[in-house]
Write a protein that holds these residues in place. Structure first.
Motif, PDB file in Angstrom:
ATOM      1  N   GLN A  31       0.868  -1.180   0.000  1.00 22.55           N
ATOM      2  CA  GLN A  31       0.000   0.000   0.000  1.00 22.55           C
ATOM      3  C   GLN A  31       0.906   1.231   0.000  1.00 22.55           C
ATOM      4  O   GLN A  31       1.971   1.219   0.625  1.00 22.55           O
ATOM      5  CB  GLN A  31      -0.902   0.035   1.237  1.00 22.55           C
ATOM      6  N   PHE A  32       0.485   2.290  -0.679  1.00 20.56           N
ATOM      7  CA  PHE A  32       1.250   3.534  -0.737  1.00 20.56           C
ATOM      8  C   PHE A  32       0.375   4.682  -0.259  1.00 20.56           C
ATOM      9  O   PHE A  32      -0.827   4.697  -0.498  1.00 20.56           O
ATOM     10  CB  PHE A  32       1.721   3.825  -2.165  1.00 20.56           C
ATOM     11  N   ARG A  33       1.001   5.627   0.430  1.00 16.33           N
ATOM     12  CA  ARG A  33       0.284   6.833   0.848  1.00 16.33           C
ATOM     13  C   ARG A  33       1.152   8.047   0.522  1.00 16.33           C
ATOM     14  O   ARG A  33       2.314   8.128   0.947  1.00 16.33           O
ATOM     15  CB  ARG A  33      -0.049   6.803   2.335  1.00 16.33           C
ATOM     16  N   TRP A  34       0.578   8.977  -0.238  1.00 16.56           N
ATOM     17  CA  TRP A  34       1.298  10.183  -0.651  1.00 16.56           C
ATOM     18  C   TRP A  34       0.968  11.325   0.303  1.00 16.56           C
ATOM     19  O   TRP A  34      -0.194  11.663   0.511  1.00 16.56           O
ATOM     20  CB  TRP A  34       0.909  10.565  -2.065  1.00 16.56           C
ATOM     21  N   HIS A  35       2.013  11.896   0.895  1.00 14.88           N
ATOM     22  CA  HIS A  35       1.875  13.042   1.780  1.00 14.88           C
ATOM     23  C   HIS A  35       2.344  14.275   1.014  1.00 14.88           C
ATOM     24  O   HIS A  35       3.545  14.575   0.958  1.00 14.88           O
ATOM     25  CB  HIS A  35       2.707  12.834   3.049  1.00 14.88           C
ATOM     26  N   SER A  36       1.407  14.989   0.433  1.00 22.59           N
ATOM     27  CA  SER A  36       1.756  16.100  -0.446  1.00 22.59           C
ATOM     28  C   SER A  36       2.444  17.236   0.301  1.00 22.59           C
ATOM     29  O   SER A  36       3.290  17.943  -0.259  1.00 22.59           O
ATOM     30  CB  SER A  36       0.503  16.632  -1.156  1.00 22.59           C
ATOM     31  N   GLY A  37       2.108  17.401   1.576  1.00 23.88           N
ATOM     32  CA  GLY A  37       2.699  18.490   2.323  1.00 23.88           C
ATOM     33  C   GLY A  37       4.193  18.330   2.549  1.00 23.88           C
ATOM     34  O   GLY A  37       4.927  19.321   2.619  1.00 23.88           O
ATOM     35  N   THR A  38       4.649  17.103   2.654  1.00 24.40           N
ATOM     36  CA  THR A  38       6.072  16.843   2.903  1.00 24.40           C
ATOM     37  C   THR A  38       6.798  16.277   1.682  1.00 24.40           C
ATOM     38  O   THR A  38       8.019  16.148   1.705  1.00 24.40           O
ATOM     39  CB  THR A  38       6.231  15.851   4.066  1.00 24.40           C
ATOM     40  N   GLY A  39       6.041  15.930   0.643  1.00 16.26           N
ATOM     41  CA  GLY A  39       6.666  15.340  -0.533  1.00 16.26           C
ATOM     42  C   GLY A  39       7.202  13.952  -0.279  1.00 16.26           C
ATOM     43  O   GLY A  39       8.198  13.531  -0.892  1.00 16.26           O
ATOM     44  N   VAL A  40       6.541  13.211   0.608  1.00 15.03           N
ATOM     45  CA  VAL A  40       6.990  11.868   0.990  1.00 15.03           C
ATOM     46  C   VAL A  40       5.940  10.836   0.586  1.00 15.03           C
ATOM     47  O   VAL A  40       4.746  11.026   0.830  1.00 15.03           O
ATOM     48  CB  VAL A  40       7.255  11.789   2.506  1.00 15.03           C
ATOM     49  N   LEU A  41       6.412   9.762  -0.020  1.00 15.36           N
ATOM     50  CA  LEU A  41       5.557   8.624  -0.361  1.00 15.36           C
ATOM     51  C   LEU A  41       5.895   7.491   0.601  1.00 15.36           C
ATOM     52  O   LEU A  41       7.047   7.057   0.675  1.00 15.36           O
ATOM     53  CB  LEU A  41       5.796   8.197  -1.806  1.00 15.36           C
ATOM     54  N   ALA A  42       4.898   7.050   1.355  1.00 11.68           N
ATOM     55  CA  ALA A  42       5.098   5.986   2.337  1.00 11.68           C
ATOM     56  C   ALA A  42       4.704   4.644   1.733  1.00 11.68           C
ATOM     57  O   ALA A  42       3.674   4.527   1.064  1.00 11.68           O
ATOM     58  CB  ALA A  42       4.276   6.255   3.589  1.00 11.68           C
ATOM     59  N   LEU A  43       5.530   3.636   1.975  1.00 14.77           N
ATOM     60  CA  LEU A  43       5.259   2.265   1.542  1.00 14.77           C
ATOM     61  C   LEU A  43       4.875   1.446   2.763  1.00 14.77           C
ATOM     62  O   LEU A  43       5.647   1.353   3.729  1.00 14.77           O
ATOM     63  CB  LEU A  43       6.492   1.663   0.869  1.00 14.77           C
ATOM     64  N   ARG A  44       3.702   0.859   2.717  1.00 22.58           N
ATOM     65  CA  ARG A  44       3.206   0.035   3.816  1.00 22.58           C
ATOM     66  C   ARG A  44       2.903  -1.369   3.319  1.00 22.58           C
ATOM     67  O   ARG A  44       2.567  -1.568   2.144  1.00 22.58           O
ATOM     68  CB  ARG A  44       1.932   0.643   4.419  1.00 22.58           C
ATOM     69  N   ALA A  45       3.005  -2.339   4.213  1.00 16.04           N
ATOM     70  CA  ALA A  45       2.570  -3.694   3.904  1.00 16.04           C
ATOM     71  C   ALA A  45       1.071  -3.807   4.138  1.00 16.04           C
ATOM     72  O   ALA A  45       0.517  -3.135   5.013  1.00 16.04           O
ATOM     73  CB  ALA A  45       3.309  -4.700   4.779  1.00 16.04           C
ATOM     74  N   ALA A  98       8.814   1.695   4.561  1.00 16.41           N
ATOM     75  CA  ALA A  98       9.778   2.663   4.052  1.00 16.41           C
ATOM     76  C   ALA A  98       9.078   3.977   3.749  1.00 16.41           C
ATOM     77  O   ALA A  98       7.865   4.016   3.487  1.00 16.41           O
ATOM     78  CB  ALA A  98      10.453   2.137   2.784  1.00 16.41           C
ATOM     79  N   THR A  99       9.856   5.045   3.773  1.00 17.71           N
ATOM     80  CA  THR A  99       9.390   6.339   3.280  1.00 17.71           C
ATOM     81  C   THR A  99      10.352   6.797   2.192  1.00 17.71           C
ATOM     82  O   THR A  99      11.561   6.548   2.269  1.00 17.71           O
ATOM     83  CB  THR A  99       9.321   7.387   4.402  1.00 17.71           C
ATOM     84  N   VAL A 100       9.799   7.452   1.193  1.00 20.26           N
ATOM     85  CA  VAL A 100      10.597   7.904   0.053  1.00 20.26           C
ATOM     86  C   VAL A 100      10.340   9.386  -0.160  1.00 20.26           C
ATOM     87  O   VAL A 100       9.244   9.789  -0.554  1.00 20.26           O
ATOM     88  CB  VAL A 100      10.236   7.120  -1.226  1.00 20.26           C
ATOM     89  N   GLY A 101      11.352  10.207   0.109  1.00 22.47           N
ATOM     90  CA  GLY A 101      11.254  11.616  -0.180  1.00 22.47           C
ATOM     91  C   GLY A 101      11.493  11.862  -1.663  1.00 22.47           C
ATOM     92  O   GLY A 101      12.448  11.337  -2.240  1.00 22.47           O
ATOM     93  N   LEU A 102      10.626  12.650  -2.268  1.00 22.38           N
ATOM     94  CA  LEU A 102      10.673  12.831  -3.731  1.00 22.38           C
ATOM     95  C   LEU A 102      10.840  14.280  -4.164  1.00 22.38           C
ATOM     96  O   LEU A 102      10.811  14.559  -5.366  1.00 22.38           O
ATOM     97  CB  LEU A 102       9.390  12.263  -4.358  1.00 22.38           C
ATOM     98  N   THR A 103      11.018  15.190  -3.218  1.00 21.81           N
ATOM     99  CA  THR A 103      11.105  16.604  -3.588  1.00 21.81           C
ATOM    100  C   THR A 103      12.401  17.243  -3.097  1.00 21.81           C
ATOM    101  O   THR A 103      12.478  18.467  -2.962  1.00 21.81           O
ATOM    102  CB  THR A 103       9.899  17.390  -3.033  1.00 21.81           C
ATOM    103  N   GLY A 104      13.408  16.423  -2.842  1.00 24.00           N
ATOM    104  CA  GLY A 104      14.652  16.951  -2.324  1.00 24.00           C
ATOM    105  C   GLY A 104      15.596  17.428  -3.420  1.00 24.00           C
ATOM    106  O   GLY A 104      15.263  17.464  -4.607  1.00 24.00           O
ATOM    107  N   THR A 105      16.779  17.792  -2.990  1.00 29.00           N
ATOM    108  CA  THR A 105      17.807  18.243  -3.920  1.00 29.00           C
ATOM    109  C   THR A 105      18.712  17.075  -4.293  1.00 29.00           C
ATOM    110  O   THR A 105      18.624  15.989  -3.718  1.00 29.00           O
ATOM    111  CB  THR A 105      18.643  19.362  -3.294  1.00 29.00           C
ATOM    112  N   GLY A 106      19.580  17.287  -5.229  1.00 30.19           N
ATOM    113  CA  GLY A 106      20.512  16.243  -5.641  1.00 30.19           C
ATOM    114  C   GLY A 106      20.260  15.813  -7.065  1.00 30.19           C
ATOM    115  O   GLY A 106      19.284  16.217  -7.710  1.00 30.19           O
ATOM    116  N   ARG A 107      21.160  14.973  -7.541  1.00 33.57           N
ATOM    117  CA  ARG A 107      21.051  14.478  -8.908  1.00 33.57           C
ATOM    118  C   ARG A 107      20.346  13.126  -8.928  1.00 33.57           C
ATOM    119  O   ARG A 107      20.605  12.281  -8.080  1.00 33.57           O
ATOM    120  CB  ARG A 107      22.446  14.316  -9.520  1.00 33.57           C
ATOM    121  N   PRO A 108      19.473  12.904  -9.888  1.00 34.66           N
ATOM    122  CA  PRO A 108      18.873  11.575 -10.038  1.00 34.66           C
ATOM    123  C   PRO A 108      19.934  10.567 -10.465  1.00 34.66           C
ATOM    124  O   PRO A 108      20.966  10.929 -11.032  1.00 34.66           O
ATOM    125  CB  PRO A 108      17.814  11.776 -11.125  1.00 34.66           C
ATOM    126  N   ASP A 109      19.676   9.324 -10.172  1.00 35.46           N
ATOM    127  CA  ASP A 109      20.619   8.244 -10.456  1.00 35.46           C
ATOM    128  C   ASP A 109      20.442   7.781 -11.911  1.00 35.46           C
ATOM    129  O   ASP A 109      19.480   7.093 -12.246  1.00 35.46           O
ATOM    130  CB  ASP A 109      20.365   7.083  -9.494  1.00 35.46           C
TER     131      ASP A 109
END
Length: 329
Positions: A31-45, A98-109
């Motif tokens: 299951q996934f939950r998108w937190h738009s305020g923080t730019g974080v996508l949470a992965l849940r079992a 897991a949580t995945v931040g998607l709005t940070g800085t840095g170069r994509p892989d």
């Protein structure tokens, strides 16, 4: 500069790629939950998709969710987005993996992005492969892919392969004595019209592959004794290319790392022209899983046995609609 905000369509696209990952019996336990305020996508079992008999400790569930997490990372890289991944971030919430931040800085892989075309092409193949070894340079590349995710990939020698095949036969024989264990399998096999409507998960009869009438490849017959009209039979390879994926430790985070390593290996193998399959049958038995490792190797805990080869690509398995697995906030 921070990556621009993600809209609904962009988040949906990332999750759709994530859910193309393999999982035990295609249960799709995420299951996934998108937190738009923080730019974080949470992965849940998803606790409703556990398998109490075959996977009581949820190790295989974590492998599948780890594979989905890796696909998410690949899709984000392809979209030009860096990711900030944190595994098991909250000990008080065991279903938050897991949580995945998607709005940070840095170069994509860029190396991850190159794997993106393999996501829609990777499918489990339950067909015979050619009697042909995997070239050393491909073996080396696949082993390096596992290492990059904190896992180890071992290509066993002849005696070890024989032992692994013996373990599969042992598991098959034990199943005949413990039919209650097959309830977890039957829940996810979609044969005939017994489930009604098109399959959204599990293993439909069109993806069962041919019935084995010869050969020694460890191919699980999910139909069991159930007759599937029109299903062909085939001779499988006698010397299968088996590969062990393992980790140094055997904790929750290690299972998630192993799932990511597994998917990285599978995607790279797909781009290399290999057909791929997963062989988890004997690993569902704790004693057989312990015997799977080579005591002379540095491999700590075997997490998956892969079957690789040149042959018929796998069949597309059904997937749950994204709206069923994604919550937006």
């Amino acid at each position: 500069m921070p990556a621009p905000a993600l809209d609904h369509e962009a988040v949906t696209s990332l999750v759709r790629a994530a859910t193309a990952a393999p999982s035990l019996h295609n249960a799709q336990p995420w299951q996934f939950r998108w937190h738009s305020g923080t730019g974080v996508l949470a992965l849940r079992a998803d606790p409703e998709r556990t398998m109490p008999r075959l996977d009581p400790g949820h190790r295989a569930l974590h492998l599948g969710c780890g594979a989905a997490l890796f696909n998410l990372r690949v899709a984000a890289a392809d979209a030009g987005r860096p990711t900030d991944v944190r595994l098991v971030p909250d000990p008080a919430d065991p279903w938050l993996l897991a949580t995945v931040g998607l709005t940070g800085t840095g170069r994509p892989d860029d190396e991850l992005a190159r794997l993106y075309p393999a996501i829609p092409r990777r499918h489990t193949s339950r067909h015979p492969f050619e009697e042909k070894p995997i070239p050393p340079d491909v073996q080396q590349a696949l082993a390096e892919a596992a290492r990059q995710e904190g896992a180890q990939l071992v290509f066993p020698g002849p005696w070890h392969t024989e032992a692994l095949l013996d373990h599969v036969r042992d598991a098959e024989e034990r199943d005949t004595l413990e039919p209650e264990r097959l309830a977890d399998v039957r829940r996810w096999v979609r044969v005939g019209d017994r489930d009604g409507g098109p399959a959204l998960d599990g293993i439909p009869e069109y993806a069962l592959g041919p019935r084995k009438r010869g050969g020694r490849a460890p191919v699980r017959d999910f139909a069991g004794r159930e007759r599937v009209p029109g299903r062909a039979a085939a001779v499988f390879e006698s010397v299968p290319n088996l590969v062990l994926l393992g980790t140094e430790n055997d904790r929750q985070a290690d299972w998630l790392r192993a799932g990511q390593a597994l998917e990285r290996v599978l995607l790279l193998a797909t781009l290399a022209g290999l057909a791929t399959a997963l062989t988890s049958h004997s690993l569902e038995r704790p004693d057989l899983r312990e015997l799977a490792r080579d005591p002379e190797s540095s491999l700590g805990f075997v997490q998956m046995v892969l079957r690789l080869g040149y042959g018929t690509p796998g069949t597309v398995s059904p997937r749950r609609p994204v709206e069923d697995v994604l919550d937006m906030s």
